[in-house]
Design an enzyme around this catalytic site. Structure first.
Site, PDB file in Angstrom:
ATOM      1  N   PRO A  46       0.980  -1.397  -0.076  1.00 18.90           N
ATOM      2  CA  PRO A  46       0.049  -0.161   0.218  1.00 18.90           C
ATOM      3  C   PRO A  46       0.496   1.290   0.068  1.00 18.90           C
ATOM      4  CG  PRO A  46      -0.532  -1.083   2.056  1.00 18.90           C
ATOM      5  CD  PRO A  46       0.450  -2.212   1.314  1.00 18.90           C
ATOM      6  N   ASP A 310       3.968 -19.926  18.786  1.00 20.23           N
ATOM      7  CA  ASP A 310       4.643 -19.830  19.888  1.00 20.23           C
ATOM      8  C   ASP A 310       4.531 -17.611  20.733  1.00 20.23           C
ATOM      9  OD1 ASP A 310       7.116 -19.416  21.068  1.00 20.23           O
ATOM     10  OD2 ASP A 310       7.734 -17.469  20.259  1.00 20.23           O
ATOM     11  N   GLU A 365       0.931 -21.338  23.681  1.00 17.33           N
ATOM     12  CA  GLU A 365       2.414 -21.092  24.684  1.00 17.33           C
ATOM     13  C   GLU A 365       1.936 -19.466  25.159  1.00 17.33           C
ATOM     14  OE1 GLU A 365       7.047 -19.852  24.973  1.00 17.33           O
ATOM     15  OE2 GLU A 365       6.020 -19.234  24.148  1.00 17.33           O
TER      16      GLU A 365
END
Length: 634
Positions: A46, A310, A365
């Site tokens: 953009p 994660d 996690e």
């Protein structure tokens, strides 16, 4: 939260034709081979004034192949096939997206959707290579069914060899998978697969999200590895990093279109101060397309059976967990400090995976303990199947570091192992890769330290330090396995007490690979005591496979005896008895059942002292004990 999720999902249905089509965007974005032999290219930039494609195919002319500007910051380019009908961009040729930024500067970038990137030894940055082989690897084996008892072997392909080098997908396929199968693990969690420029980042500074790391081999090598794992009945999960991205710009996402934002928040909100990385704007439509398509690609093209997400804590809160403690008070989980856009993305991701690939597994996690993270999205939950029980390894480290053996608190150990919301599934582990890294210590190294270098041979006397270390190593893992959750995880090599730490090549260690390896050969030497720990870990997993305690209701703990240092509990029709006393054994110890020994950490094959007769059967009597109607002397 559910309202926000529902509105975003409704917008995808109305404007993009549904999640199925939306998450297949990876088939059109980037550089894609068409059926007629031509090439179709698409990018989202953009902030760009103009976009071009350059590479080997056009002699690196930066202006000969301009993209056409479309709505909403998208750009597209179609290149017809050659006169012979062949692709104008041959397989293996190098490419760059050339961006003319708003300040007029020309930027040579790797497409965010690039499927294969490589780095020559004499270069610092990665190169984008067009991956379109004449014949891609075809999966031969079906996906495994969704597992009830999940025994996870956390793995890193590059260190999966005793040799001081970067190991390969092929090595893992033919040398490590059989070992994992023999150990009784039924799931692999693969780290550091998404391409990362810095090897020592352990894969957590991702530069190319759609590219499998080329330092281990080709994409087809990874596909074969997953397929072979499936043939063994092993589920394969990807450690996916959608919580942040590397700050690299020439071979990463950062400043792709010359602006500070694009995929990320602009200004300070777009930077993670501790990780020195960029943070995604999860409210942005094209970011959602990018991340959801990324998950879909890893499942569809490579055959992954799910993901371990994660760094969820960093995503869930505007403070990213930095300098913040969590006590469990519900005010910590609901309020303006929660990043609802990030949470909504996770709900969308889990909904998409469950809807399109219901056999897949997702793991969170999260260190904060966000409630309902592992409840269905329809209930307003996060939609994950499991969450990591991150307090357990911290507790074992604290006990070993700070307490004498006679001061171990049985009630506190049981509390830590059972303190969870039992309507959410937890993955228990005594240690993971975090404890193996340089600067920390594995349980084996904390227990035995320097004596691991000199006294692990069966030809040398069994010293008190080694004896204590071997016995506690087994007991800690078994009680964590049996009492701590609904799944179990182990980091590769820790099952046999891998000596030393894990340290990747870097300037601080003279780029050495000496500690970036796993010495599996230690378990094959019958003169070393590592084989005892390896055998116990294998038989522990095989026993769980037989009785399925991970898929059973929570354990009933009948005894936490502080002075005797005894813990007794029952789960899945088995009784587990642990004697943590440093020097006291017991005769005619009363418990409440009839039993025969199935697993004994004191057995000779596990490096124990063989003090129990395994041929003996024990019968209970009607003598109430610990609120149970019957008991037995053991």
């Amino acid at each position: 939260r559910y309202s926000l999720f529902y509105n975003r999902l409704k917008n995808i249905e109305e404007n993009e034709g549904g999640l199925d089509k939306f998450s297949k965007s990876y088939k059109t974005f980037g550089v894609n081979q068409m059926v007629d032999g031509g090439i179709y290219c698409k990018e989202w930039a953009p902030g760009a004034e103009a976009v071009f494609l350059a590479g080997d195919f056009n002699g690196w002319n930066p202006f000969s192949h301009p993209y056409k500007k479309m709505e909403y910051g998208k750009w597209e380019l179609s290149i017809p096939p050659g006169q012979d009908g062949c692709s104008p961009v041959p397989h293996g040729s190098k490419l760059k997206v050339v961006i003319r930024a708003q300040n007029g500067e020309l930027l040579y970038r790797i497409s965010p959707w690039a499927r294969y990137v490589v780095r020559d030894e004499d270069k610092v940055n990665y190169d984008w290579v067009h991956w379109n082989p004449p014949q891609s690897y075809i999966h031969k084996h079906p996906f495994p069914k969704k597992l009830k008892s999940l025994r996870i072997y956390e793995s890193h392909v590059g260190i999966a060899s005793p040799e001081g080098k970067i190991a390969s997908y092929k090595n893992f396929t033919y040398n490590v998978l059989p070992r994992i199968k023999d150990l009784g693990y039924n799931c692999i969690q693969l780290m550091a697969i998404m391409e990362h420029a810095y090897y020592a980042s352990f894969g957590y500074q991702v530069t190319s999200f759609f590219a499998a790391s080329s330092r281990y081999g080709t994409p087809d090598d990874l596909k074969e590895m997953i397929d072979v794992a499936h043939s063994m009945g092993i589920t394969v999960l990807l450690d996916v990093v959608h919580s942040h991205a590397s700050k690299n710009s020439e071979d990463g996402l950062n400043k792709f279109d010359g602006s500070d934002s694009c995929f990320f928040h602009s200004g300070p909100r777009g930077n993670h101060d501790l990780w020195d990385s960029r943070l995604f704007d999860y409210a942005n439509w094209e970011v959602l397309r990018f991340l959801l398509s990324n998950l879909r690609m890893w499942i569809t093209d490579y055959g992954f059976d799910g993901f371990r997400f994660d760094g969820i804590t960093s995503m869930l809160y505007h403070h990213h967990g930095i300098g913040t403690g969590f006590s469990g008070d519900y005010s910590e989980y609901f309020g303006l400090h929660v990043d609802e856009d990030a949470l909504c993305y996770l709900m969308l991701a889990n909904h998409m995976i469950n809807f399109l690939h219901p056999e897949c597994i997702t793991i969170a996690e999260d260190v904060s303990g966000m409630p309902a993270l592992c409840r269905p999205v329809a209930e307003g939950g996060g939609g994950f199947d499991y969450r990591l029980a991150m307090a357990i390894p911290d507790k074992w480290i604290q006990i070993i570091k700070e307490l004498k053996d006679e001061d171990w608190n049985m009630g506190n150990i049981v509390y830590t192992l059972t303190n969870r919301r039992h309507e959410e599934k937890y993955i228990a582990y005594a240690e993971s890769h975090d404890q193996a890294l340089v600067g920390d210590k594995t349980l084996a190294f904390r227990l035995m330290d320097a004596e691991m270098y000199t006294n692990m041979s069966v030809l040398s006397p069994l010293t008190p330090v080694i004896d204590r270390g071997i016995q506690l190593h087994k007991m800690i893992r078994l009680i964590t396995h049996a009492l701590g959750g609904e799944s179990y995880l182990n980091f590769m090599g820790n099952e046999f007490g891998h000596p030393e730490w894990l340290d990747f090549p870097r300037i601080g260690n003279n780029e050495s690979y000496h500690y970036a390896r796993r010495q599996f050969n230690l378990t094959e030497d019958h003169l070393l005591r590592y084989r005892f720990l390896n055998a116990f870990d294998r038989d522990m997993n095989k026993l769980e496979e037989r009785f399925g305690w991970l898929a059973s209701p929570q354990a009933y703990v009948s005894e936490k005896h502080e002075s005797n240092k005894i813990i007794v509990f029952e789960r899945a029709g088995l009784v587990f008895i642990f004697n943590f006393h440093p020097h006291q054994s017991y005769v005619d110890y009363r418990s409440f059942f009839k039993y025969k020994i199935l697993l004994d950490s004191d057995a000779a094959e596990y490096g124990g002292h063989q003090r129990l007769d395994h041929s003996t059967e024990y019968f209970s009597e009607k003598y109430p004990h610990n609120y149970r109607p019957n008991s037995v002397m053991v």
